[in-house]
Design a protein around this motif. Structure first.
Motif, PDB file in Angstrom:
ATOM      1  N   ALA A 141     -52.534  43.776  -8.029  1.00  0.00           N
ATOM      2  CA  ALA A 141     -52.033  42.691  -8.884  1.00  0.00           C
ATOM      3  C   ALA A 141     -50.801  43.137  -9.654  1.00  0.00           C
ATOM      4  CB  ALA A 141     -53.128  42.249  -9.847  1.00  0.00           C
ATOM      5  N   LEU A 142     -50.788  44.404 -10.065  1.00  0.00           N
ATOM      6  CA  LEU A 142     -49.647  44.925 -10.835  1.00  0.00           C
ATOM      7  C   LEU A 142     -48.474  45.265  -9.925  1.00  0.00           C
ATOM      8  CD1 LEU A 142     -48.971  45.662 -13.756  1.00  0.00           C
ATOM      9  CD2 LEU A 142     -49.850  47.943 -13.340  1.00  0.00           C
ATOM     10  N   VAL A 143     -48.773  45.967  -8.820  1.00  0.00           N
ATOM     11  CA  VAL A 143     -47.727  46.433  -7.901  1.00  0.00           C
ATOM     12  C   VAL A 143     -46.997  45.262  -7.253  1.00  0.00           C
ATOM     13  CG1 VAL A 143     -47.424  47.509  -5.623  1.00  0.00           C
ATOM     14  CG2 VAL A 143     -48.694  48.699  -7.398  1.00  0.00           C
ATOM     15  N   HIS A 144     -47.754  44.250  -6.825  1.00  0.00           N
ATOM     16  CA  HIS A 144     -47.159  43.166  -6.040  1.00  0.00           C
ATOM     17  C   HIS A 144     -46.636  42.020  -6.881  1.00  0.00           C
ATOM     18  CE1 HIS A 144     -48.209  44.397  -1.872  1.00  0.00           C
ATOM     19  NE2 HIS A 144     -48.869  45.274  -2.583  1.00  0.00           N
ATOM     20  N   SER A 145     -46.739  42.141  -8.204  1.00  0.00           N
ATOM     21  CA  SER A 145     -46.197  41.060  -9.011  1.00  0.00           C
ATOM     22  C   SER A 145     -44.939  41.499  -9.739  1.00  0.00           C
ATOM     23  CB  SER A 145     -47.252  40.577 -10.012  1.00  0.00           C
ATOM     24  OG  SER A 145     -47.610  41.622 -10.886  1.00  0.00           O
ATOM     25  N   SER A 146     -45.018  42.567 -10.508  1.00  0.00           N
ATOM     26  CA  SER A 146     -43.892  42.837 -11.416  1.00  0.00           C
ATOM     27  C   SER A 146     -43.399  44.277 -11.438  1.00  0.00           C
ATOM     28  CB  SER A 146     -44.315  42.450 -12.839  1.00  0.00           C
ATOM     29  OG  SER A 146     -45.473  43.177 -13.191  1.00  0.00           O
ATOM     30  N   THR A 147     -44.016  45.182 -10.682  1.00  0.00           N
ATOM     31  CA  THR A 147     -43.561  46.581 -10.822  1.00  0.00           C
ATOM     32  C   THR A 147     -42.902  47.119  -9.557  1.00  0.00           C
ATOM     33  OG1 THR A 147     -45.848  47.241 -10.427  1.00  0.00           O
ATOM     34  CG2 THR A 147     -45.128  47.228 -12.686  1.00  0.00           C
ATOM     35  N   LEU A 148     -43.664  47.763  -8.704  1.00  0.00           N
ATOM     36  CA  LEU A 148     -43.090  48.560  -7.609  1.00  0.00           C
ATOM     37  C   LEU A 148     -42.159  47.763  -6.705  1.00  0.00           C
ATOM     38  CD1 LEU A 148     -43.246  51.393  -6.213  1.00  0.00           C
ATOM     39  CD2 LEU A 148     -45.020  50.453  -4.780  1.00  0.00           C
TER      40      LEU A 148
END
Length: 577
Positions: A218-225
């Motif tokens: 959820a974090l990687v594919h939305s706003s970070t990596l």
């Protein structure tokens, strides 16, 4: 208790910082302010090591969104990862990941960008291999090695920036954009951004990274990596406008969007469908950026971050309740078992499709209308609109398989909608998905742009979405193309469903020839003539000599002593002469 406190403290601190940064970004946006901070770390004679930070409305707003999503993801992890014994390690890794992203966002300097960039790469590897099994290790290695190509490109760009006397690229972009060295730097930065944002031909690592825990996805594919590459190109957008680099990015991003949209219609893994959807949206951001609209790309980046994080969180809640089953064919009828989670997922899906007045509509509709207004060739125009139709198609297919229809799981099942901590984490994003698009639209584009199009072109987006939805319904319900077992249809679905064989090419295609070469060299060298004339021949010769000596002596003491005397005589004769 310790675990709850770590999660809760991290959530509260990140959420409060996020709100503060958002208010600050509004001030910077309204006053058109930019703050450039230089911190002299070390000064030795005439040499200085200076850390530079850039604060403008874009970096502050992006940071506030990253922190908001990561705070809600950490809160969500409190229940999702409750059975994990090493939860504090997991939270620390997520925080390190977010800190690396922060460093990348506020850096106007290629050196500090590399620190954040490599931090993202390293921590993402640790998070992908978090569930330590063969699948995770393979996925982690593919992720790390694909991203290393971009890291090397960034290192080469740093070397080329030495031509200008400083690594603060922000000083030179405008003045030197037609310079030969700057074009090389632009090409290298473009390569780095394409690896991090998984554009063709580096797309295979993105669905593989689904081996990570769902909160991380959820974090990687939305706003970070994956958005790091888009953000880097937004900062370097001056080098893309009206150049060959821009045209190249446009065609590659368009093909990525098309390929991911097709692949998602043939996929049955819930998380991989959403991952391919991310890939499709990244292609949309990159392509509109290549056309010279960085603000539009940034706008879609923020709105996409909201609904994609919510979509992954809903998927995580479903997988959690399905006892870790991710196959959408074994779901169905979830709307009766998990009504609140299903409604959240439905809203996120509709925002992804561009449903009017949800987050995705404002950015997606504006992008497609600007595309219709621009000078663009027919092929790129087709890629834009057909890929948008495919988005609606796989979204409706996902809803059909998982939320509606017959319940396909066991009659005795543990499914419920009582994961209150996960639901609270999702509800924060749910509100943002509903109000976020309009809010950002009014903030980023305060003046209304007149987009004057013929009626049919104006209706094109709506027609494509309705057509794509019908197509998704048909392939799921009426003519189930997966049941057709003829060889041609199987090969076509295999080709389209496996991202045009890209995972095969980037794994087996890369390793097969070196392994074959290694096997042949072992056969011909280590186990071939070098062995025959080397170690084995020496061994067999010594063995034969020893056998001969054994036969000669035959345990006879007289012969042994006689040979010893003869040997002494030979030695003495040599000494005399």
């Amino acid at each position: 208790m310790k675990f709850i406190s770590i999660c809760f403290i991290s959530f509260l601190s990140l959420f409060s910082i996020s709100m503060s940064l958002f208010i600050l970004s509004l001030k910077f946006l309204m006053m058109d302010m930019t703050i450039f901070i230089e911190w002299e770390v070390v000064s030795l004679n005439s040499m200085m090591i200076v850390m530079t930070l850039l604060f403008d409305w874009m970096s502050l707003m992006f940071m506030s969104f990253v922190l908001l999503i990561s705070s809600l993801v950490i809160y969500y992890s409190k229940e999702y990862m409750a059975e994990d014994l090493n939860i504090s390690r997991f939270i620390m890794l997520v925080l390190m990941f977010v800190m690396s992203m922060m460093l990348l966002i506020i850096s106007p300097n290629l050196i500090s960008i590399l620190l954040g960039w490599d931090g993202l790469g390293l921590v993402s590897y640790c998070l992908v291999i978090y569930f330590q099994n063969i699948k995770s290790y393979n996925a982690g290695m593919l992720t790390a090695l694909s991203n290393r190509i971009g890291d090397v490109a960034l290192l080469l760009a740093i070397a080329w920036m030495l031509n200008y006397g400083s690594w603060n690229y922000i000083f030179y972009l405008e003045a030197m954009k037609l310079d030969y060295e700057m074009m090389i730097i632009g090409g290298l930065v473009m390569l780095a951004a394409m690896t991090k944002s998984a554009q063709i031909p580096f797309s295979s690592w993105l669905p593989a990274a689904m081996a990570a825990p769902t909160p991380v996805s959820a974090l990687v594919h939305s706003s970070t990596l994956v958005t790091a590459g888009v953000y880097l190109l937004i900062r370097f957008n001056i080098l893309l406008a009206d150049t060959f680099l821009g045209q190249f990015v446009l065609i590659m991003a368009g093909l990525t969007m098309f390929m991911a949209g097709l692949g998602a219609n043939f996929e049955f893994d819930l998380k991989k469908i959403i991952a391919l959807s991310t890939l499709s949206q990244l292609g949309l951001m990159m392509s509109i950026l290549a056309m010279g609209f960085p603000k539009l790309a940034f706008f879609h980046l923020l709105t996409h971050a909201l609904f994609k994080a919510l979509l992954f969180m809903c998927a995580g809640a479903i997988i959690h309740n399905m006892k870790n089953s991710q196959d959408i064919r074994s779901m169905g009828g979830l709307i009766l078992q998990m009504p609140l989670t299903s409604s959240f997922m439905n809203v996120a899906n509709l925002a992804l499709c561009g449903m009017p007045f949800l987050a995705g509509f404002y950015s997606k509709d504006l992008i497609l209308e600007i595309v219709s207004l621009s000078y663009l060739n027919m092929f790129s125009y087709f890629l834009y609109f057909f890929s948008t139709g495919l988005t609606v198609s796989y979204s409706l297919r996902l809803v059909f398989y998982s939320l509606t229809g017959e319940f396909n799981s066991f009659s005795l099942h543990p499914m419920n909608d009582e994961s209150w901590i996960m639901l609270r984490g999702m509800s924060g994003l749910y509100i943002m998905v509903i109000i976020g698009g309009s809010m950002l639209s009014w903030l980023i584009f305060p003046t209304v742009d007149m987009i004057c199009l013929p009626f049919l072109m104006k209706m094109m987006t709506l027609m494509v979405c309705i057509g794509g939805g019908l197509f998704g319904y048909l392939i799921s319900n009426v003519s189930n193309i997966y049941s057709n077992k003829s060889l041609n249809s199987y090969n076509i679905s295999m080709f389209l469903g496996s991202m045009w064989f890209m995972p095969m090419i980037s794994t087996l295609g890369v390793i097969k020839s070196p392994l074959n070469l290694g096997w042949k060299s072992i056969k011909s060298f280590d186990q071939g003539w070098s062995e025959y004339f080397g170690g084995q021949m020496m061994y067999s010769t010594m063995k034969n000599y020893s056998k001969y000596s054994q036969i000669l002596q035959n345990n006879n003491l007289k012969i042994y002593l006689l040979s010893f005397v003869i040997w002494l005589l030979i030695l003495m004769s040599m000494l005399i002469y």
